[in-house]
Write a protein that holds these residues in place. Structure first.
Motif, PDB file in Angstrom:
ATOM      1  N   ARG A 379       0.826  -1.218   0.000  1.00 29.72           N
ATOM      2  CA  ARG A 379       0.000   0.000   0.000  1.00 29.72           C
ATOM      3  C   ARG A 379       0.860   1.267   0.000  1.00 29.72           C
ATOM      4  NH1 ARG A 379      -3.349  -3.167   3.719  1.00 29.72           N
ATOM      5  NH2 ARG A 379      -5.282  -3.736   2.638  1.00 29.72           N
ATOM      6  N   LEU A 380       2.051   1.162   0.583  1.00 26.03           N
ATOM      7  CA  LEU A 380       2.946   2.319   0.615  1.00 26.03           C
ATOM      8  C   LEU A 380       4.057   2.214  -0.431  1.00 26.03           C
ATOM      9  CD1 LEU A 380       3.297   2.616   4.494  1.00 26.03           C
ATOM     10  CD2 LEU A 380       1.953   4.076   2.985  1.00 26.03           C
ATOM     11  N   ASN A 381       4.036   1.153  -1.257  1.00 26.64           N
ATOM     12  CA  ASN A 381       5.051   0.919  -2.283  1.00 26.64           C
ATOM     13  C   ASN A 381       6.459   0.975  -1.679  1.00 26.64           C
ATOM     14  OD1 ASN A 381       5.904   0.305  -4.856  1.00 26.64           O
ATOM     15  ND2 ASN A 381       5.976   2.436  -5.536  1.00 26.64           N
ATOM     16  N   PHE A 382       6.608   0.274  -0.557  1.00 27.54           N
ATOM     17  CA  PHE A 382       7.873   0.287   0.177  1.00 27.54           C
ATOM     18  C   PHE A 382       8.627  -1.013  -0.056  1.00 27.54           C
ATOM     19  CE2 PHE A 382      10.076  -1.136   4.068  1.00 27.54           C
ATOM     20  CZ  PHE A 382      11.072  -0.171   4.122  1.00 27.54           C
ATOM     21  N   ARG A 383       9.917  -0.855  -0.389  1.00 28.76           N
ATOM     22  CA  ARG A 383      10.793  -2.012  -0.540  1.00 28.76           C
ATOM     23  C   ARG A 383      11.940  -1.869   0.457  1.00 28.76           C
ATOM     24  NH1 ARG A 383      11.587  -2.864  -7.060  1.00 28.76           N
ATOM     25  NH2 ARG A 383       9.371  -2.854  -7.637  1.00 28.76           N
ATOM     26  N   PRO A 384      12.088  -2.846   1.332  1.00 22.96           N
ATOM     27  CA  PRO A 384      13.166  -2.731   2.337  1.00 22.96           C
ATOM     28  C   PRO A 384      14.541  -2.821   1.697  1.00 22.96           C
ATOM     29  CG  PRO A 384      12.129  -4.892   2.440  1.00 22.96           C
ATOM     30  CD  PRO A 384      11.310  -4.079   1.486  1.00 22.96           C
ATOM     31  N   GLU A 385      15.537  -2.396   2.448  1.00 25.74           N
ATOM     32  CA  GLU A 385      16.906  -2.439   1.936  1.00 25.74           C
ATOM     33  C   GLU A 385      17.342  -3.874   1.643  1.00 25.74           C
ATOM     34  OE1 GLU A 385      19.476  -0.438   4.650  1.00 25.74           O
ATOM     35  OE2 GLU A 385      18.679   1.553   4.182  1.00 25.74           O
ATOM     36  N   GLN A 386      16.950  -4.793   2.473  1.00 24.61           N
ATOM     37  CA  GLN A 386      17.271  -6.214   2.265  1.00 24.61           C
ATOM     38  C   GLN A 386      16.092  -6.903   1.577  1.00 24.61           C
ATOM     39  OE1 GLN A 386      19.149  -8.201   5.685  1.00 24.61           O
ATOM     40  NE2 GLN A 386      19.184  -6.233   6.756  1.00 24.61           N
ATOM     41  N   GLU A 387      15.699  -6.353   0.440  1.00 19.61           N
ATOM     42  CA  GLU A 387      14.501  -6.875  -0.219  1.00 19.61           C
ATOM     43  C   GLU A 387      14.694  -8.294  -0.739  1.00 19.61           C
ATOM     44  OE1 GLU A 387      13.373  -5.241  -4.075  1.00 19.61           O
ATOM     45  OE2 GLU A 387      15.108  -3.891  -3.952  1.00 19.61           O
ATOM     46  N   ASP A 388      15.899  -8.666  -1.135  1.00 16.72           N
ATOM     47  CA  ASP A 388      16.108 -10.026  -1.629  1.00 16.72           C
ATOM     48  C   ASP A 388      15.836 -11.048  -0.528  1.00 16.72           C
ATOM     49  OD1 ASP A 388      16.782  -9.022  -4.073  1.00 16.72           O
ATOM     50  OD2 ASP A 388      18.955  -9.046  -3.696  1.00 16.72           O
ATOM     51  N   ARG A 389      16.369 -10.791   0.675  1.00 17.41           N
ATOM     52  CA  ARG A 389      16.123 -11.707   1.788  1.00 17.41           C
ATOM     53  C   ARG A 389      14.655 -11.709   2.190  1.00 17.41           C
ATOM     54  NH1 ARG A 389      19.409 -10.618   6.914  1.00 17.41           N
ATOM     55  NH2 ARG A 389      18.146 -12.437   7.536  1.00 17.41           N
ATOM     56  N   PHE A 390      14.086 -10.512   2.188  1.00 16.28           N
ATOM     57  CA  PHE A 390      12.691 -10.399   2.629  1.00 16.28           C
ATOM     58  C   PHE A 390      11.754 -11.160   1.693  1.00 16.28           C
ATOM     59  CE2 PHE A 390       8.550  -8.303   2.640  1.00 16.28           C
ATOM     60  CZ  PHE A 390       8.228  -8.298   3.986  1.00 16.28           C
ATOM     61  N   PHE A 391      11.892 -10.918   0.395  1.00 10.83           N
ATOM     62  CA  PHE A 391      10.970 -11.551  -0.547  1.00 10.83           C
ATOM     63  C   PHE A 391      11.290 -13.034  -0.747  1.00 10.83           C
ATOM     64  CE2 PHE A 391      10.482  -7.049  -1.860  1.00 10.83           C
ATOM     65  CZ  PHE A 391       9.127  -6.941  -1.628  1.00 10.83           C
ATOM     66  N   SER A 392      12.526 -13.428  -0.530  1.00 10.26           N
ATOM     67  CA  SER A 392      12.827 -14.865  -0.549  1.00 10.26           C
ATOM     68  C   SER A 392      12.092 -15.575   0.578  1.00 10.26           C
ATOM     69  CB  SER A 392      14.335 -15.087  -0.406  1.00 10.26           C
ATOM     70  OG  SER A 392      15.021 -14.564  -1.514  1.00 10.26           O
ATOM     71  N   LEU A 393      12.034 -14.927   1.737  1.00  9.15           N
ATOM     72  CA  LEU A 393      11.279 -15.493   2.859  1.00  9.15           C
ATOM     73  C   LEU A 393       9.795 -15.568   2.533  1.00  9.15           C
ATOM     74  CD1 LEU A 393      10.997 -16.420   5.822  1.00  9.15           C
ATOM     75  CD2 LEU A 393      10.889 -13.993   6.456  1.00  9.15           C
ATOM     76  N   VAL A 394       9.272 -14.515   1.895  1.00 10.94           N
ATOM     77  CA  VAL A 394       7.850 -14.505   1.526  1.00 10.94           C
ATOM     78  C   VAL A 394       7.542 -15.652   0.567  1.00 10.94           C
ATOM     79  CG1 VAL A 394       6.051 -13.209   0.323  1.00 10.94           C
ATOM     80  CG2 VAL A 394       7.577 -12.034   1.931  1.00 10.94           C
ATOM     81  N   HIS A 395       8.341 -15.811  -0.471  1.00 12.96           N
ATOM     82  CA  HIS A 395       8.087 -16.879  -1.450  1.00 12.96           C
ATOM     83  C   HIS A 395       8.255 -18.262  -0.822  1.00 12.96           C
ATOM     84  CE1 HIS A 395       7.609 -14.091  -4.700  1.00 12.96           C
ATOM     85  NE2 HIS A 395       8.842 -13.612  -4.599  1.00 12.96           N
ATOM     86  N   GLU A 396       9.210 -18.387   0.096  1.00 18.09           N
ATOM     87  CA  GLU A 396       9.410 -19.676   0.760  1.00 18.09           C
ATOM     88  C   GLU A 396       8.181 -20.066   1.573  1.00 18.09           C
ATOM     89  OE1 GLU A 396      12.252 -21.532   4.291  1.00 18.09           O
ATOM     90  OE2 GLU A 396      12.874 -19.711   3.212  1.00 18.09           O
ATOM     91  N   LYS A 397       7.610 -19.100   2.275  1.00 14.56           N
ATOM     92  CA  LYS A 397       6.404 -19.373   3.066  1.00 14.56           C
ATOM     93  C   LYS A 397       5.204 -19.654   2.161  1.00 14.56           C
ATOM     94  CE  LYS A 397       7.889 -18.404   7.380  1.00 14.56           C
ATOM     95  NZ  LYS A 397       7.725 -19.261   8.575  1.00 14.56           N
ATOM     96  N   LEU A 398       5.067 -18.872   1.055  1.00 21.85           N
ATOM     97  CA  LEU A 398       3.912 -19.031   0.180  1.00 21.85           C
ATOM     98  C   LEU A 398       3.961 -20.351  -0.587  1.00 21.85           C
ATOM     99  CD1 LEU A 398       3.483 -15.436  -1.317  1.00 21.85           C
ATOM    100  CD2 LEU A 398       2.095 -16.544   0.435  1.00 21.85           C
ATOM    101  N   GLU A 399       5.142 -20.817  -0.890  1.00 24.05           N
ATOM    102  CA  GLU A 399       5.263 -22.043  -1.666  1.00 24.05           C
ATOM    103  C   GLU A 399       4.618 -23.217  -0.950  1.00 24.05           C
ATOM    104  OE1 GLU A 399       8.796 -24.741  -3.781  1.00 24.05           O
ATOM    105  OE2 GLU A 399       9.285 -22.952  -2.586  1.00 24.05           O
TER     106      GLU A 399
END
Length: 518
Positions: A379-399
């Motif tokens: 909603r805020l179009n925010f990407r954290p500095e460690q976005e690779d680690r963050f989104f890897s965690l998201v995809h791992e959980k969603l899988e």
């Protein structure tokens, strides 16, 4: 006139001499005061011409009933630690008078406040029924403060609504409503309003709300005001308006907890009272009182729920929340991020701390909490500095767990990934599969329409941002615009649609005249 006055004086002195002992100066002084009062009234009252005995005037003097002296039974009631000790007072040789029966029942409710099984047994006890009957016979002698506590206790003990004794107490409260102090009315509102509503005592509740509204000017302290606003404000629109006006008057007296409760009550009723919100925001910024973690989270939630923007308040909330980050749970982080996302207000240090919290608790954080944080970031179009680690965690959980989520939440999560340009082909296929999205295509509720708009966004993202994506996609019927019957397209809108179609290369590559939520 003078002759009548002298005759009247002689009669009074003669009567005083006959009634008062000669050696009692106190008695002579009292009778002299009465005689003086009678002489004064005889000069002004036309009915005082006839002589009468002084005893009549003595009987007419006002008599104040003093509080009864403290008795042994009062100490026994206060010191009781077991219900049996109180029930043994009934028929145990103790004389229960006036408030004793009511005080015993109030103490019973305190002792059994967290013992529902014991309450059920108590209602069947013969001694308890005798206590209720004794209260019913002495109800008119119960003091005001004890009476309102007695009603609260009867509700707490779950005495049946059809009980004669409960109805008697409720009726006595109604009769005394005009004579009760405002603090007694506030106590009733705070402790018994919900029970009145649940038990069907609508007449008593309506009269209580009416008196609270009529006498609202008597409120002189913030605690009473906040208690009424939280417990009874939602039951009466006119009362709530009065309480909001009083809040503006007493807001300087409020501490952090009172401010939190007022904002929480406004948020629960979705009352966006701008003058009151501005006053509360001013005091939150100007006063240096400390805000606990719970208060900070509740304030953020209330502002987000009401959609009220006050940058200085948000800056203080963010600055005060950062030191509490190590002690926040995953649920509190998700709730806080969601609140600021609703406000469309981004504080980079705070949201970086949210992302770091998620990464540091990668193994323990639950998928719903992770999804809420992800939605707030989108909603805020925010990407954290460690976005690779963050989104890897998201995809791992969603899988592993995407299919176990609620269908609406699945769409929300994929929409958030599309906004942040992090969606993967397998995740897109799961949401755009016909077996999944068919349930949302024919829905007419606002929630279904919102989900459909997000599906259209996901569909467009799959076609435009993922050239390698091979399907499935939404059917052509879902992409067709559904303009409302009363909506007219202006010449400027027609010209804009033509330009967009030419830019996209084909009309089926975009949606036009789509009804979206404002």
């Amino acid at each position: 006139m003078a002759a009548r006055l002298v005759k009247r004086c002689a009669c009074l002195l003669r009567e005083a001499t006959r009634l008062a002992p000669a050696g009692s100066p106190v008695g002579r002084l009292r009778l002299a005061r009465v005689a003086h009062k009678a002489l004064t009234s005889s000069a002004t009252s036309p009915s005082s011409h006839l002589p009468g005995p002084l005893s009549q005037h003595v009987e007419k003097t006002q008599v104040f009933t003093p509080y009864p002296e403290r008795q042994e039974v009062d100490s026994l009631i206060e010191k009781a630690t077991q219900p049996e000790q109180l029930l043994d007072l009934v028929g145990g040789g103790h004389c229960l008078q006036h408030n004793h029966a009511a005080l015993a029942l109030i103490q019973l409710s305190r002792l059994l406040s967290e013992k529902p099984a014991d309450k059920a047994r108590l209602l069947q006890d013969a001694r308890f029924q005798q206590l209720l009957q004794l209260i019913n016979s002495q109800i008119t002698a119960v003091w005001h403060g004890t009476l309102v506590k007695l009603l609260r206790s009867l509700y707490a003990l779950e005495v049946p609504a059809a009980s004669k004794e409960l109805r008697s107490v409720e009726q006595e409260v109604r009769w005394r409503m005009r004579r009760l102090k405002y603090k007694h009315l506030a106590f009733l509102a705070e402790s018994s309003a919900v029970c009145m509503q649940e038990r069907g005592s609508q007449e008593l509740l309506a009269e209580l709300l009416l008196h609270l509204e009529r006498r609202w000017a008597e409120i002189d302290d913030g605690r009473t005001l906040v208690a009424i606003l939280v417990k009874a404000g939602h039951l009466s629109e006119s009362l709530m308006n009065r309480l909001e006006d009083k809040c503006l008057e007493l807001v300087e007296q409020f501490g952090p907890d009172e401010l939190r409760k007022v904002l929480g009550a406004l948020a629960a009723q979705k009352r966006r009272s701008v003058p009151l919100l501005r006053a509360i925001s001013y005091h939150l910024v100007q006063k240096p009182f400390p805000l606990t973690k719970g208060i900070l989270l509740d304030l953020a939630y209330a502002y987000g729920k009401l959609g009220f923007h006050q940058t200085q308040v948000f800056q203080r909330l963010a600055a005060d929340l950062l030191p509490h980050m190590p002690s926040l749970t995953s649920g509190e982080v998700a709730r806080c991020a969601k609140s600021f996302a609703f406000l469309k207000w981004l504080n980079l240090p705070l949201f970086e701390a949210f992302a770091q919290h998620v990464l540091s608790r990668a193994q323990s954080i639950t998928l719903p909490h992770l999804c809420n944080v992800l939605l707030a970031f989108a909603r805020l179009n925010f990407r954290p500095e460690q976005e690779d680690r963050f989104f890897s965690l998201v995809h791992e959980k969603l899988e592993l767990q995407l299919a176990s989520l609620d269908p609406v939440l699945q769409v929300d999560v994929l929409w958030a990934l599309c906004v942040l340009q992090q969606a993967r082909e397998a995740e897109l296929q799961a949401v755009l599969h016909p077996d999944f999205h068919t349930r949302f295509l024919g829905g007419g509720s606002p929630k279904d329409q919102s989900t459909l708009q997000k599906l259209l966004h996901i569909n467009s993202s799959a076609r435009l941002e993922h050239p390698e994506y091979s399907g499935p996609l939404l059917p052509a019927s879902a992409l067709a615009p559904r303009p409302s019957a009363d909506r007219k397209v202006t010449p400027l809108q027609k010209e804009l649609q033509t330009a967009l179609k030419g830019l996209l290369g084909s009309a089926d590559r975009g949606g036009f005249a789509v009804a979206t939520q404002r």
